[in-house]
Motif scaffolding. Structure first.
Motif, PDB file in Angstrom:
ATOM      1  N   ALA A 414       0.775  -1.247   0.185  1.00  0.00           N
ATOM      2  CA  ALA A 414       0.051   0.179  -0.021  1.00  0.00           C
ATOM      3  C   ALA A 414       0.868   1.145   0.063  1.00  0.00           C
ATOM      4  CB  ALA A 414      -1.071   0.195   1.225  1.00  0.00           C
ATOM      5  N   GLY A 415       0.455   2.274  -0.913  1.00  0.00           N
ATOM      6  CA  GLY A 415       1.398   3.341  -0.680  1.00  0.00           C
ATOM      7  C   GLY A 415       0.917   4.395  -1.916  1.00  0.00           C
ATOM      8  N   GLU A 416       1.816   5.152  -2.502  1.00  0.00           N
ATOM      9  CA  GLU A 416       1.693   6.059  -3.454  1.00  0.00           C
ATOM     10  C   GLU A 416       2.769   6.376  -4.113  1.00  0.00           C
ATOM     11  OE1 GLU A 416       0.150   9.310  -0.997  1.00  0.00           O
ATOM     12  OE2 GLU A 416       2.065  10.257  -1.032  1.00  0.00           O
ATOM     13  N   GLY A 437      -2.518   4.150  -4.169  1.00  0.00           N
ATOM     14  CA  GLY A 437      -3.185   2.715  -4.422  1.00  0.00           C
ATOM     15  C   GLY A 437      -4.522   2.601  -4.240  1.00  0.00           C
ATOM     16  N   THR A 438      -5.156   3.638  -3.762  1.00  0.00           N
ATOM     17  CA  THR A 438      -6.639   3.740  -3.721  1.00  0.00           C
ATOM     18  C   THR A 438      -7.332   4.597  -4.747  1.00  0.00           C
ATOM     19  OG1 THR A 438      -6.680   5.434  -1.848  1.00  0.00           O
ATOM     20  CG2 THR A 438      -6.700   3.119  -1.378  1.00  0.00           C
ATOM     21  N   GLY A 439      -6.291   5.326  -5.577  1.00  0.00           N
ATOM     22  CA  GLY A 439      -6.840   5.829  -6.764  1.00  0.00           C
ATOM     23  C   GLY A 439      -7.176   7.586  -6.444  1.00  0.00           C
ATOM     24  N   LYS A 440      -6.504   7.925  -5.423  1.00  0.00           N
ATOM     25  CA  LYS A 440      -6.487   9.252  -5.064  1.00  0.00           C
ATOM     26  C   LYS A 440      -5.377  10.141  -5.770  1.00  0.00           C
ATOM     27  CE  LYS A 440     -10.073   8.624  -2.471  1.00  0.00           C
ATOM     28  NZ  LYS A 440     -11.594   9.271  -2.670  1.00  0.00           N
ATOM     29  N   ALA A 441      -5.586  11.199  -6.405  1.00  0.00           N
ATOM     30  CA  ALA A 441      -4.695  12.015  -6.957  1.00  0.00           C
ATOM     31  C   ALA A 441      -4.427  13.406  -6.038  1.00  0.00           C
ATOM     32  CB  ALA A 441      -5.090  12.588  -8.279  1.00  0.00           C
ATOM     33  N   SER A 442      -3.019  13.699  -5.877  1.00  0.00           N
ATOM     34  CA  SER A 442      -2.972  14.922  -5.006  1.00  0.00           C
ATOM     35  C   SER A 442      -1.609  15.767  -5.599  1.00  0.00           C
ATOM     36  CB  SER A 442      -2.492  14.523  -3.730  1.00  0.00           C
ATOM     37  OG  SER A 442      -1.554  13.783  -3.475  1.00  0.00           O
ATOM     38  N   ILE A 443      -1.401  16.917  -5.265  1.00  0.00           N
ATOM     39  CA  ILE A 443      -0.249  17.782  -5.665  1.00  0.00           C
ATOM     40  C   ILE A 443       0.452  18.434  -4.361  1.00  0.00           C
ATOM     41  CG2 ILE A 443       0.768  19.797  -6.861  1.00  0.00           C
ATOM     42  CD1 ILE A 443      -1.362  19.342  -8.896  1.00  0.00           C
ATOM     43  N   VAL A 444       1.470  18.102  -3.888  1.00  0.00           N
ATOM     44  CA  VAL A 444       2.035  18.475  -2.558  1.00  0.00           C
ATOM     45  C   VAL A 444       3.273  19.059  -3.021  1.00  0.00           C
ATOM     46  CG1 VAL A 444       2.839  17.504  -0.435  1.00  0.00           C
ATOM     47  CG2 VAL A 444       0.911  16.326  -1.443  1.00  0.00           C
ATOM     48  N   LYS A 445       3.517  20.270  -1.867  1.00  0.00           N
ATOM     49  CA  LYS A 445       4.855  20.835  -2.038  1.00  0.00           C
ATOM     50  C   LYS A 445       5.597  20.309  -0.807  1.00  0.00           C
ATOM     51  CE  LYS A 445       6.797  25.482  -1.712  1.00  0.00           C
ATOM     52  NZ  LYS A 445       6.294  26.984  -1.406  1.00  0.00           N
ATOM     53  N   PRO A 458      -6.079  15.063  -1.309  1.00  0.00           N
ATOM     54  CA  PRO A 458      -6.431  13.997  -2.055  1.00  0.00           C
ATOM     55  C   PRO A 458      -7.773  13.909  -2.689  1.00  0.00           C
ATOM     56  CG  PRO A 458      -5.297  12.929  -0.292  1.00  0.00           C
ATOM     57  CD  PRO A 458      -5.972  14.610   0.028  1.00  0.00           C
ATOM     58  N   ALA A 459      -7.902  13.686  -4.067  1.00  0.00           N
ATOM     59  CA  ALA A 459      -9.346  13.498  -4.718  1.00  0.00           C
ATOM     60  C   ALA A 459      -9.326  12.420  -5.793  1.00  0.00           C
ATOM     61  CB  ALA A 459      -9.486  14.770  -5.467  1.00  0.00           C
ATOM     62  N   GLY A 460     -10.534  11.869  -5.936  1.00  0.00           N
ATOM     63  CA  GLY A 460     -10.770  10.923  -6.800  1.00  0.00           C
ATOM     64  C   GLY A 460     -10.108  11.109  -8.240  1.00  0.00           C
ATOM     65  N   ALA A 461      -9.882  10.183  -8.828  1.00  0.00           N
ATOM     66  CA  ALA A 461      -9.135  10.309 -10.106  1.00  0.00           C
ATOM     67  C   ALA A 461      -9.157   9.082 -11.092  1.00  0.00           C
ATOM     68  CB  ALA A 461      -7.922  10.796 -10.282  1.00  0.00           C
ATOM     69  N   PRO A 462      -9.249   9.040 -12.391  1.00  0.00           N
ATOM     70  CA  PRO A 462      -9.208   7.828 -13.282  1.00  0.00           C
ATOM     71  C   PRO A 462      -8.144   7.187 -12.929  1.00  0.00           C
ATOM     72  CG  PRO A 462      -8.932   9.753 -14.633  1.00  0.00           C
ATOM     73  CD  PRO A 462      -9.160  10.437 -13.542  1.00  0.00           C
ATOM     74  N   ARG A 463      -8.398   5.739 -12.438  1.00  0.00           N
ATOM     75  CA  ARG A 463      -7.223   5.190 -12.182  1.00  0.00           C
ATOM     76  C   ARG A 463      -7.141   3.744 -12.920  1.00  0.00           C
ATOM     77  NH1 ARG A 463      -6.474   1.017  -7.409  1.00  0.00           N
ATOM     78  NH2 ARG A 463      -9.006   1.312  -7.450  1.00  0.00           N
ATOM     79  N   GLN A 464      -6.083   3.203 -13.393  1.00  0.00           N
ATOM     80  CA  GLN A 464      -5.824   2.230 -14.137  1.00  0.00           C
ATOM     81  C   GLN A 464      -4.771   1.215 -13.604  1.00  0.00           C
ATOM     82  OE1 GLN A 464      -4.976   3.330 -18.235  1.00  0.00           O
ATOM     83  NE2 GLN A 464      -6.838   4.341 -18.435  1.00  0.00           N
ATOM     84  N   VAL A 491      -6.580  16.561 -13.755  1.00  0.00           N
ATOM     85  CA  VAL A 491      -7.373  16.364 -12.453  1.00  0.00           C
ATOM     86  C   VAL A 491      -6.883  17.423 -11.734  1.00  0.00           C
ATOM     87  CG1 VAL A 491      -7.137  13.734 -12.909  1.00  0.00           C
ATOM     88  CG2 VAL A 491      -5.055  15.084 -11.929  1.00  0.00           C
ATOM     89  N   ALA A 492      -5.800  18.292 -11.861  1.00  0.00           N
ATOM     90  CA  ALA A 492      -5.711  19.407 -11.055  1.00  0.00           C
ATOM     91  C   ALA A 492      -4.890  20.592 -11.787  1.00  0.00           C
ATOM     92  CB  ALA A 492      -4.783  18.986  -9.722  1.00  0.00           C
ATOM     93  N   GLU A 493      -5.287  21.657 -11.172  1.00  0.00           N
ATOM     94  CA  GLU A 493      -4.578  22.831 -11.656  1.00  0.00           C
ATOM     95  C   GLU A 493      -4.180  23.984 -10.606  1.00  0.00           C
ATOM     96  OE1 GLU A 493      -4.431  26.212 -15.241  1.00  0.00           O
ATOM     97  OE2 GLU A 493      -5.794  24.511 -15.356  1.00  0.00           O
ATOM     98  N   VAL A 494      -3.152  24.229  -9.930  1.00  0.00           N
ATOM     99  CA  VAL A 494      -3.037  25.284  -8.841  1.00  0.00           C
ATOM    100  C   VAL A 494      -1.924  26.060  -9.205  1.00  0.00           C
ATOM    101  CG1 VAL A 494      -4.017  23.624  -7.218  1.00  0.00           C
ATOM    102  CG2 VAL A 494      -1.644  23.476  -7.691  1.00  0.00           C
TER     103      VAL A 494
END
Length: 533
Positions: A414-416, A437-445, A458-464, A491-494
């Motif tokens: 389990a992880g990212e 691994g659970t399909g969450k997308a994030s941007i971290v500084k 973390p937010a839901g995103a299309p995972r394969q 999935v994100a723009e910041v």
């Protein structure tokens, strides 16, 4: 109209070519650039055997040096359509150029011969046999000839039965290919001789007509080389030897073309093009043409001409013709041929776009947090519980902004994982683009010794099963704009305006959960500059 058709996240704009295996389209990429997308016919894509061959094609193409071909950017299967995405190369193919402008001669023909031989040397050096080298598979880009279409390429020494079948274009097949024997790189050298003969005379080396007649001539008659420049005729004759053992290798072709007195001739060609003796011709030349060719086009009837089947007619000789690609490409190709061993290594740190083979200076070994190791053509990070690993690519980021992408999968635990930009493995500063691994997308500084600042998710995103993470990082003044795509979906723009990081390094990362080890395998990694529109 197919302008709104989307395959694998690529928006098809217009048809570029069509052949036996499928179609090639000009397409817009998810990040706004252009690419060539080859679509395989559904009936082929549904065949498990073809899918395995398609996977080998992609793996083979990725191993070939980028300077001599159209680099593979992406590949996959969307529904029942297999697709292959390559860099968009603007320029006519050699078949169309000879048909429209007539045969090449002198320095232009020599530069073409050097360029294609350089490409074959790189292709064979990667352990690949092209198997279908022909004028339609040579694009005349502004930076020199590019050899394309590995649609029927096979790995040297592979166990495929394709070596026993008649694959390729009849007019440029080697005798052993006609006989259905297992092939070696010598078959490509034979095709090189035929391509240069065609480029220098405007005629097919063994004539036209029904395929059976052409194949009979290839087996038992000498090539038609009348009118071919003496400067290349000797090496072309040796390349077209019936016995594969008598042909030079691709490296030996280069030795004959640019070694000794041949090098002096090639140097004079380059010096002449760069000193402006043909400036007027270049300015007046019509450099428009077909965009890119990649479709596998075969026919039962081999005609003397190209394109529409008409023979190549004699062109007036009073007006001096100029091939614009030779101006920019001549010096590059001669240098690549002469310095094939030492020159690429000297440019590794700054050469962009960069596509990882994961054997070129990526960090490997164990640490407290886990281990990194090369795994065939991939890169595997094994992370101990509660740890995070990040690794730098062996290139620096461009100042203008960067697009970083990777294809990866969480194989165990389990992880990212994902990619990072505008950072340094030494300081720990970086922007991370992550899928869990659970399909969450994030941007971290992130910064060493401090808790990460979440900029998105973390937010839901299309995972394969295999995820493609794409990050865009552009600094403008005192602000950095960050965009993230997951499997071709934005999935994100910041933006970050609080002490934003500057361009330095980029790479890949992986982290485990607090209680379970994670193992992530990266299949590919690409870093390229942002192309301003």
């Amino acid at each position: 109209m197919n302008g709104d058709r989307v395959i694998g996240g690529y928006t098809l704009r217009r048809l570029l070519g069509r052949g036996g295996m499928g179609e090639v389209h000009l397409a817009a990429t998810p990040t706004g650039g252009l690419a060539a997308v080859k679509l395989i016919h559904p009936e082929l894509a549904r065949d498990p055997a073809f899918r395995r061959r398609f996977e080998r094609e992609v793996a083979a193409a990725r191993r070939v040096a980028r300077f001599c071909t159209a680099p593979v950017l992406d590949a996959g299967i969307d529904g029942d359509v297999a697709y292959l995405v390559t860099e968009y190369v603007k320029g006519p193919d050699l078949a169309r150029a000879v048909h429209e402008q007539g045969p090449l001669s002198g320095g232009n023909l020599e530069a073409l011969a050097v360029g294609i031989a350089t490409a074959l040397s790189a292709i064979h050096g990667a352990g690949v046999i092209h198997r279908d080298l022909k004028p339609a598979n040579v694009l005349l880009s502004p930076l020199g000839p590019r050899v394309i279409d590995f649609g029927i390429a096979q790995l040297v020494g592979g166990d495929s039965v394709a070596g026993q079948s008649l694959l390729g274009t009849p007019a440029f097949m080697a005798p052993e290919q006609v006989r259905g024997e297992p092939l070696t790189p010598a078959a490509d050298v034979f095709a090189w001789g035929g391509v240069i003969a065609f480029a220098g005379t405007g005629r097919l080396p063994f004539g036209g007509g029904p395929a059976g007649q052409v194949l009979h001539r290839i087996m038992g008659e000498p090539p038609l080389l009348d009118g071919l420049d003496d400067g290349v005729r000797g090496v072309v004759e040796r390349a077209l030897a019936k016995d594969a053992r008598l042909r030079p290798t691709a490296q030996e072709l280069l030795g004959e073309l640019v070694g000794g007195t041949r090098l002096a001739t090639a140097t004079e060609v380059v010096e002449r093009t760069w000193t402006g003796t043909a400036t007027a011709d270049v300015r007046g030349a019509d450099v428009r043409g077909a965009d890119v060719r990649g479709a596998d086009v075969r026919g039962a009837d081999v005609r003397e001409g190209v394109g529409d089947g008409r023979p190549v007619e004699a062109r007036p000789s009073g007006r001096r013709r100029w091939w614009p690609w030779a101006v920019a490409g001549g010096a590059v190709l001669v240098l690549a041929a002469v310095g094939a061993v030492t020159l690429p290594g000297a440019l590794d740190r700054q050469s962009l776009p960069y596509e990882a083979g994961f054997a070129d200076s990526w960090d490997v070994g164990a640490s407290d947090g886990g281990a990194a190791r090369a795994d065939g053509s991939g890169y595997r990070l094994t992370v101990r519980p509660g740890w995070r690993l990040w690794k730098s690519a062996p290139v620096s980021e461009p100042e203008s902004g960067v697009i970083v992408s990777a294809r990866a999968t969480l194989e165990e635990g389990a992880g990212e994982y994902g990619v990072w930009c505008h950072g340094s493995a030494g300081s720990g500063d970086r922007y991370e683009f992550t899928v869990s691994g659970t399909g969450k997308a994030s941007i971290v500084k992130r910064r060493t010794g401090a808790e990460g600042e979440i900029l998105h998710g973390p937010a839901g995103a299309p995972r394969q099963a295999v995820n493609r993470v794409v990050a865009e990082c552009v600094r403008s003044g005192d602000r950095v704009t960050l965009r993230m795509w997951l499997n071709e979906v934005l999935v994100a723009e910041v933006s970050d305006a609080e002490d934003p990081y500057a361009p330095r390094e980029a790479g890949v990362h992986a982290a485990s959960s607090a209680t379970e080890q994670a193992r992530v395998r990266f299949q590919s990694f690409t870093l390229r500059p942002v192309i301003e529109s």
